[in-house]
Design an enzyme around this catalytic site. Structure first.
Site, PDB file in Angstrom:
ATOM      1  N   SER A 172      62.564 125.429 -66.977  1.00  0.00           N
ATOM      2  CA  SER A 172      63.021 124.901 -68.034  1.00  0.00           C
ATOM      3  C   SER A 172      64.527 124.857 -68.363  1.00  0.00           C
ATOM      4  O   SER A 172      65.412 124.716 -67.570  1.00  0.00           O
ATOM      5  CB  SER A 172      62.217 125.424 -69.262  1.00  0.00           C
ATOM      6  OG  SER A 172      62.518 124.593 -70.492  1.00  0.00           O
ATOM      7  N   ASP A 195      60.460 122.025 -63.991  1.00  0.00           N
ATOM      8  CA  ASP A 195      60.939 121.186 -65.121  1.00  0.00           C
ATOM      9  C   ASP A 195      61.848 121.517 -65.897  1.00  0.00           C
ATOM     10  O   ASP A 195      61.807 122.182 -67.047  1.00  0.00           O
ATOM     11  CB  ASP A 195      59.492 121.166 -65.973  1.00  0.00           C
ATOM     12  CG  ASP A 195      59.147 119.967 -66.619  1.00  0.00           C
ATOM     13  OD1 ASP A 195      59.571 118.795 -65.927  1.00  0.00           O
ATOM     14  OD2 ASP A 195      58.742 119.698 -67.846  1.00  0.00           O
ATOM     15  N   HIS A 274      54.699 120.911 -69.484  1.00  0.00           N
ATOM     16  CA  HIS A 274      55.866 121.426 -69.260  1.00  0.00           C
ATOM     17  C   HIS A 274      55.579 122.815 -68.599  1.00  0.00           C
ATOM     18  O   HIS A 274      56.446 123.034 -67.438  1.00  0.00           O
ATOM     19  CB  HIS A 274      56.693 121.890 -70.538  1.00  0.00           C
ATOM     20  CG  HIS A 274      58.006 122.252 -70.327  1.00  0.00           C
ATOM     21  ND1 HIS A 274      58.918 121.667 -69.561  1.00  0.00           N
ATOM     22  CD2 HIS A 274      58.643 123.326 -70.807  1.00  0.00           C
ATOM     23  CE1 HIS A 274      60.007 122.144 -69.773  1.00  0.00           C
ATOM     24  NE2 HIS A 274      59.860 123.262 -70.396  1.00  0.00           N
TER      25      HIS A 274
END
Ligand SMILES: *[C@@H]1O[C@H](CO)[C@@H](O)[C@H](O)[C@H]1NC(C)=O
Length: 350
Positions: A172, A195, A274
């Protein structure tokens, strides 16, 4: 009248000039500017390195359970550690959270990496900077990026380990922090991104986000690239040499589909889709799953779903997603289906 206009122009220009010149400097880390394109990121300035407090915990096959902290400001901490410059060095950078190196994912990843590779594994902790409002955490990721770059430089300077032997992994916001590392230290071997965070990074200038210039090989797993309106936390745009889109990259198998459940999930967890990307990477390291995360080069998810991309052309061998992506010569846009629970791989339909 003319004077009035000139005064107006000056008044209008002054704040622009002061904004253009904004920068903040921190001792040995140097300066961070808010000049374009950096002004496009919110939250300036980054907090001080003392607050962000980036720490490096080393694990090897000889010390899986008990980390050794290495600090570039205390070179003895390296000399007395089990760091071995003849081996690959794998570095994991967490995202926007307050768990850091203590997350169960970091523990699982460390063990899976050490099972697969006799390597130096560093788990980074930057919770001092990531446990902050998202805007601030974005800026703090710049500090983390430079700290990690300097740490890698330190290891290189002390032991002659080539930059190409470093493999960074980031989840992330940690994926973009890895991009900042590559921005500060050219020649890094590989960055694997789980992601990469979408909010404020979608469509941004490559200097502000992970892109393929940040390492010799950049592989990206996209799992939550829904639009911002649908609370997607990832981003769809290709950012690496190889961009993997499991289940199309927007929404993962077994994750809540309707918007109410999706919102509920969003606030309870960091988002089902996610958080799937790191789990898929973890699965790729597991030799007992019985299948591989085989992926198919294709121009779009629609074409993949229509069955137009079920072979791998001249090469005949399809690349795999995850840890072995580089070895399998993954490149371009790659699509695959997965199951909804681990092991996520599905037996080859082809
Ligand atoms: C590594 O060595 C180079 C060249 O001597 C030096 O410029 C750089 O500051 C060193 N980096 C670190 C983090 O010690």
């Amino acid at each position: 009248m003319a004077t009035k206009i000139i005064v107006r122009i000056i008044v209008a220009i002054l704040p622009i000039i002061s904004v253009l010149c904004e920068e903040v400097c921190y001792d040995d880390l140097g300066c961070f500017s808010n000049d374009p394109p950096y002004d496009l990121l919110p939250g300036f300035p980054p907090e001080s390195p003392d607050v962000v407090n980036v720490r490096f915990f080393l694990y090897t096959r000889l010390n899986r359970d008990l980390w050794m902290e290495v600090d570039r400001k205390e070179p003895e901490s390296l000399a007395t550690s089990l760091f071995n410059p003849a081996r690959k060095t794998l570095i994991y950078i967490h995202g926007w959270n307050n768990v850091g190196y203590k997350s169960s994912f970091a523990v699982d990843l460390t063990n899976a990496l050490l099972d697969a590779e006799n390597a130096n594994v560093f788990i980074i902790d930057w919770t001092g900077g990531s446990d902050a409002p998202y805007n601030q955490a974005i800026q703090n990721a710049r500090i983390t990026g430079r700290e990690v770059a300097y740490f890698i430089q330190f290891l290189h300077n002390e032991t002659d380990i080539p930059y190409s032997r470093f493999h960074l992994m980031g989840s992330s916001l940690g994926a973009h922090a890895s991009g900042f590392v590559g921005e500060n230290q050219p020649g890094i071997g590989r960055i694997s991104a789980f992601d990469p965070a979408g909010p404020f990074f979608r469509g941004q200038d490559p200097a502000l986000r992970l892109d393929q210039t940040d390492a010799e090989f950049v592989d990206v797993i996209h799992t939550d690239a829904e639009s911002a309106l649908r609370l997607g936390l990832g981003m769809l745009q290709p950012m690496g040499h190889a961009d993997f889109y499991p289940n199309g990259g927007k929404e993962q198998a077994g994750c809540p589909k309707n918007i109410t459940d999706h919102i509920d999930d969003f606030f309870r967890t960091s988002g089902c889709s996610h958080s799937r990307a790191p789990l898929l990477f973890l699965d790729s390291l597991d030799p007992t799953t019985g299948c591989e995360l085989t992926s198919y080069p294709c121009s779009s998810w629609e074409n993949f779903q229509a069955g137009l991309c079920s072979d791998c052309g001249r090469r005949g061998v399809c690349p795999v997603m995850g840890y072995y992506a580089e070895r399998s010569r993954a490149n371009g846009l790659l699509y695959l289906d997965t199951g909804s629970v681990s092991p996520y791989c599905v037996l080859d339909e082809a």
